[in-house]
Design an enzyme around this catalytic site. Structure first.
Site, mmCIF file in Angstrom:
data_model
loop_
_atom_site.group_PDB
_atom_site.id
_atom_site.type_symbol
_atom_site.label_atom_id
_atom_site.label_comp_id
_atom_site.label_asym_id
_atom_site.label_seq_id
_atom_site.Cartn_x
_atom_site.Cartn_y
_atom_site.Cartn_z
ATOM 1 N N GLY A 1 0.828 -1.198 0.000
ATOM 2 C CA GLY A 1 0.000 0.000 0.000
ATOM 3 C C GLY A 1 0.860 1.245 0.000
ATOM 4 N N GLN B 1 2.944 9.873 1.661
ATOM 5 C CA GLN B 1 4.212 9.137 1.505
ATOM 6 C C GLN B 1 4.966 9.534 0.239
ATOM 7 O OE1 GLN B 1 2.387 5.045 2.367
ATOM 8 N NE2 GLN B 1 4.429 4.890 3.256
ATOM 9 N N CYS C 1 6.515 -0.366 6.873
ATOM 10 C CA CYS C 1 6.056 0.856 6.203
ATOM 11 C C CYS C 1 7.172 1.334 5.277
ATOM 12 C CB CYS C 1 5.727 1.912 7.245
ATOM 13 S SG CYS C 1 5.131 3.449 6.532
ATOM 14 N N LEU C 2 6.789 1.693 4.052
ATOM 15 C CA LEU C 2 7.787 2.157 3.080
ATOM 16 C C LEU C 2 8.449 3.465 3.547
ATOM 17 C CD1 LEU C 2 5.816 1.390 -0.201
ATOM 18 C CD2 LEU C 2 7.761 0.115 0.726
ATOM 19 N N HIS D 1 -3.927 0.936 7.855
ATOM 20 C CA HIS D 1 -2.565 1.492 7.828
ATOM 21 C C HIS D 1 -2.516 2.713 6.890
ATOM 22 C CE1 HIS D 1 2.001 0.821 7.723
ATOM 23 N NE2 HIS D 1 1.790 1.731 6.785
ATOM 24 N N GLU D 2 -3.114 2.570 5.698
ATOM 25 C CA GLU D 2 -3.030 3.660 4.710
ATOM 26 C C GLU D 2 -3.880 4.859 5.130
ATOM 27 O OE1 GLU D 2 -0.653 3.484 2.838
ATOM 28 O OE2 GLU D 2 -0.380 1.322 3.040
ATOM 29 N N HIS E 1 -2.169 7.027 7.483
ATOM 30 C CA HIS E 1 -1.199 7.946 6.864
ATOM 31 C C HIS E 1 -1.866 9.281 6.509
ATOM 32 C CE1 HIS E 1 2.629 5.922 6.473
ATOM 33 N NE2 HIS E 1 2.106 4.856 5.911
HETATM 34 NI NI NI Z 1 3.074 3.021 5.727
#
Ligand code: NI
Length: 182
Positions: free
Chosen positions: A47, A52, A102-103, A144-145, A148
């Site tokens: 995701g 991000q 997480c990226l 999670h997204e 963000h």
């Molecule tokens: Ni993340």
């Protein structure tokens, strides 16, 4: 194919509340969505959210393929989805802990409690509404997204940091389950 730079923890954009997208069907939003999908795929992620990639906009992309899911009630998997201005409704008070990465926090994993059953709604980049129920990894990645978009990172959701692990150690000791960063 346009690949976007991914913001890392510490950049203020990740802590800001993102703005609603005024026109989900606008051509620039479609272009942004396509670039986010390409960037997520290139990073082998599950995701990605607007903040991000330094865009403080309420847009997320995600997928929950079968091999990333623990249950098969039909709600735990999702195709590649672009969701604009998403809203989540919690359908179960039950929470389950599982690994997340997480990226924007590369190299770390930790166990995060998430609601097991949710409904979400939003708009697709074609301007059509999307409404789905989700469980398992599908529910997890969406929570999670959407976090963000509100400036929340998975570390904020951890009950304690006992499980916080470098990915290089996690691979050796924690029975990796193939779930991607998000
Ligand atoms: Ni993340």
């Amino acid at each position: 194919m346009t690949l976007l730079k991914i913001a890392r923890m510490g950049h203020p954009v990740l802590r800001r509340k993102a703005e609603a997208v005024a026109d989900p069907a606008a051509p620039e939003i479609q272009q942004l969505a396509a670039a986010m999908v390409a960037t997520m795929a290139d990073a082998d992620g599950a995701g990605l959210a607007g903040p991000q990639i330094y865009q403080s906009k309420r847009i997320i992309v995600f997928h929950a393929p079968g091999e990333r899911s623990d249950t098969d009630d039909g709600l735990a998997t999702a195709p590649l989805t672009v969701l604009i201005n998403p809203e989540i409704e919690i359908l179960s008070d039950r929470m389950e802990e599982d690994w997340e990465g997480c990226l924007s926090i590369p190299g770390l994993r930790g166990k995060v409690p998430r609601h097991t059953h949710i409904r979400y709604a939003g708009m697709g980049p074609d301007g059509k509404p999307i409404e789905r129920e989700a469980s398992g990894f599908h529910a997890r990645v969406v929570q999670h997204e959407v976090d963000h978009l509100d400036g929340v990172l998975y570390l904020d959701r951890m009950r304690d940091f006992d499980t916080l692990t470098f990915e290089s150690e996690w691979v050796h000791h924690m029975k990796p389950t193939g779930k991607g960063d998000a």
